[in-house]
Design an enzyme around this catalytic site. Structure first.
Site, mmCIF file in Angstrom:
data_model
loop_
_atom_site.group_PDB
_atom_site.id
_atom_site.type_symbol
_atom_site.label_atom_id
_atom_site.label_comp_id
_atom_site.label_asym_id
_atom_site.label_seq_id
_atom_site.Cartn_x
_atom_site.Cartn_y
_atom_site.Cartn_z
ATOM 1 N N ARG A 71 11.672 3.727 3.043
ATOM 2 C CA ARG A 71 11.324 2.751 4.094
ATOM 3 C C ARG A 71 12.572 1.928 4.363
ATOM 4 O O ARG A 71 13.203 1.413 3.431
ATOM 5 C CB ARG A 71 10.187 1.843 3.642
ATOM 6 C CG ARG A 71 9.987 0.656 4.580
ATOM 7 C CD ARG A 71 8.729 -0.116 4.285
ATOM 8 N NE ARG A 71 7.538 0.638 4.651
ATOM 9 C CZ ARG A 71 6.305 0.162 4.597
ATOM 10 N NH1 ARG A 71 6.091 -1.081 4.179
ATOM 11 N NH2 ARG A 71 5.276 0.907 4.940
ATOM 12 N N HIS A 94 5.774 5.770 11.267
ATOM 13 C CA HIS A 94 5.252 5.664 9.897
ATOM 14 C C HIS A 94 4.275 6.830 9.748
ATOM 15 O O HIS A 94 3.067 6.650 9.730
ATOM 16 C CB HIS A 94 4.561 4.304 9.728
ATOM 17 C CG HIS A 94 4.173 3.941 8.338
ATOM 18 N ND1 HIS A 94 4.159 4.850 7.287
ATOM 19 C CD2 HIS A 94 3.775 2.748 7.814
ATOM 20 C CE1 HIS A 94 3.757 4.219 6.192
ATOM 21 N NE2 HIS A 94 3.528 2.948 6.486
ATOM 22 N N ARG A 128 0.812 -1.230 0.000
ATOM 23 C CA ARG A 128 0.000 0.000 0.000
ATOM 24 C C ARG A 128 0.841 1.273 0.000
ATOM 25 O O ARG A 128 0.590 2.201 -0.775
ATOM 26 C CB ARG A 128 -0.943 0.022 1.214
ATOM 27 C CG ARG A 128 -2.162 -0.837 1.038
ATOM 28 C CD ARG A 128 -2.613 -1.410 2.369
ATOM 29 N NE ARG A 128 -1.676 -2.449 2.772
ATOM 30 C CZ ARG A 128 -1.821 -3.744 2.491
ATOM 31 N NH1 ARG A 128 -2.900 -4.144 1.888
ATOM 32 N NH2 ARG A 128 -0.905 -4.632 2.847
ATOM 33 N N LYS A 179 26.153 -4.065 -1.619
ATOM 34 C CA LYS A 179 27.618 -4.106 -1.755
ATOM 35 C C LYS A 179 28.308 -3.435 -0.582
ATOM 36 O O LYS A 179 29.530 -3.286 -0.584
ATOM 37 C CB LYS A 179 28.041 -3.381 -3.041
ATOM 38 C CG LYS A 179 27.438 -3.931 -4.312
ATOM 39 C CD LYS A 179 27.913 -3.089 -5.506
ATOM 40 C CE LYS A 179 27.200 -3.469 -6.790
ATOM 41 N NZ LYS A 179 27.437 -2.468 -7.850
HETATM 42 C C1 NCD Z 1 2.345 -1.385 7.903
HETATM 43 C C2 NCD Z 1 3.820 -1.174 7.961
HETATM 44 O O1 NCD Z 1 4.532 -1.486 7.013
HETATM 45 O O2 NCD Z 1 4.240 -0.664 8.974
HETATM 46 N N1 NCD Z 1 1.749 -1.412 6.678
HETATM 47 C C3 NCD Z 1 1.478 -0.246 6.039
HETATM 48 O O3 NCD Z 1 2.353 0.536 5.736
HETATM 49 N N2 NCD Z 1 0.191 0.007 5.784
HETATM 50 C C4 NCD Z 1 1.794 -2.288 8.903
HETATM 51 C C5 NCD Z 1 2.360 -3.670 9.059
HETATM 52 O O4 NCD Z 1 3.266 -4.065 8.334
HETATM 53 O O5 NCD Z 1 1.853 -4.375 9.929
#
Ligand code: NCD
Length: 305
Positions: free
Chosen positions: A105, A133, A54, A84
């Site tokens: 991320r 997040h 997502r 690397k």
């Molecule tokens: C989550 C995450 O990656 O932190 N997903 C997201 O971004 N909607 C939640 C999860 O992985 O449980």
């Protein structure tokens, strides 16, 4: 040039949230042919060192909807030069040569801040390990407050892996701005870290810690379910000990308020029975759609301010 780590406490405030939410409403109502193109001639990179469906796809859609050019690395931990031995700082400075925005991320807490420190691109934290997040927090609160719902004093019950769940860490920090009342439901080993409780105390937010939802689920205005974060556990045995702590079924939902809202950042594993999906209180797939509009609003804001 502006540099944003978009870590919740440093960046978001109530007026900014209201602005972004209003704009997200406008994007939701707009015919896609009318989307403005504030990102035209701008390049935004997505750099995901951890799995995503997502967050990544909604950012990539949002970038393109707003006229931006997207560059990306598939499975960055495997196919970028990190494999690397390149440092995160060097990778970011490289991407910075091509892109005015970086959506990152990464498994380490604080990684987005480290990236922002060596970059003059807009750096958006799309999840830093078991830390934050922020854009998920944004879309979660947008979904809760939609259609003029005043969250002040509303009971938001957050269930699951409160220790490692970065989405809820960000969501809870944003809920402080809305003065919601917080009910925290987790196994004793997965309770919310102390630093968030200290924030609740600092801002005089009322909260309760519970091991289960048995009597209280009927009081919840929002039920926010989360996945036990298997990838953060030291061993399979540790995960197995808690993995089946919670499972929401229609037997539970029947006790909930008729106007309550059930959310989940997704992916779900076993914590919500799919039979719940058709109940009108289940809003997790609308939450997904809201993520696109909120991220469009945020990107437009970053590139026009
Ligand atoms: C989550 C995450 O990656 O932190 N997903 C997201 O971004 N909607 C939640 C999860 O992985 O449980």
């Amino acid at each position: 040039m502006l540099t944003h780590a978009v870590a919740t406490e440093d960046f978001f405030n109530k007026p900014l949230l209201e602005l972004l939410f209003k704009r997200a409403d406008e994007f939701a109502a707009m015919d896609p042919v009318d989307y403005p193109k504030p990102l035209s001639h701008k390049t935004v990179a997505t750099l995901f060192f951890e799995p995503s469906t997502r967050t990544r796809l909604s950012f990539e859609t949002a970038i393109q909807n707003l006229g931006g050019q997207l560059i990306t690395v598939d499975n960055a931990s495997e196919f970028s030069s990190a494999k690397k031995g390149e440092t995160l700082e060097d990778t970011i400075q490289t991407i910075n040569a091509y892109a005015e925005g970086i959506v990152i991320r990464h498994p380490e807490v604080g990684s987005a801040k480290r990236a922002a420190a060596v970059s003059n691109a807009h750096v958006v934290n799309a999840g830093d390990g078991a830390g934050d997040h922020p854009t998920q927090g944004l879309l979660d609160v947008y979904t809760m407050a939609k259609d003029g719902v005043d969250l002040k004093g509303k009971k938001v019950m957050v269930v699951g892996d409160l220790l490692n769940g970065r989405t809820l860490h960000s969501t809870l920090q944003l809920l402080i701005l809305y003065e919601a009342e917080i009910l925290l439901v987790a196994p004793p080993s997965l309770r919310l870290p102390r630093k968030y409780l200290d924030l609740f105390d600092k801002y005089k937010i009322s909260y309760t810690q519970l091991d289960n939802w048995s009597n209280t689920i009927a009081e919840a205005d929002v039920l926010y379910m989360t996945r036990i974060q298997q990838e953060r556990f030291a061993s399979q045995a540790d995960y197995d000990a808690v993995k089946d702590s919670f499972r929401l079924t229609m037997d539970d939902v029947r006790h909930m308020k008729s106007e309550a809202v059930i959310l989940h950042p997704l992916p779900r594993v076993n914590e919500i029975d799919p039979a719940v999906d058709s109940d009108p209180r289940a809003q997790y797939f609308n939450q997904v759609k809201n993520g696109l509009y909120v991220r469009m609003a945020l990107l437009e804001h970053l590139f026009t301010n």
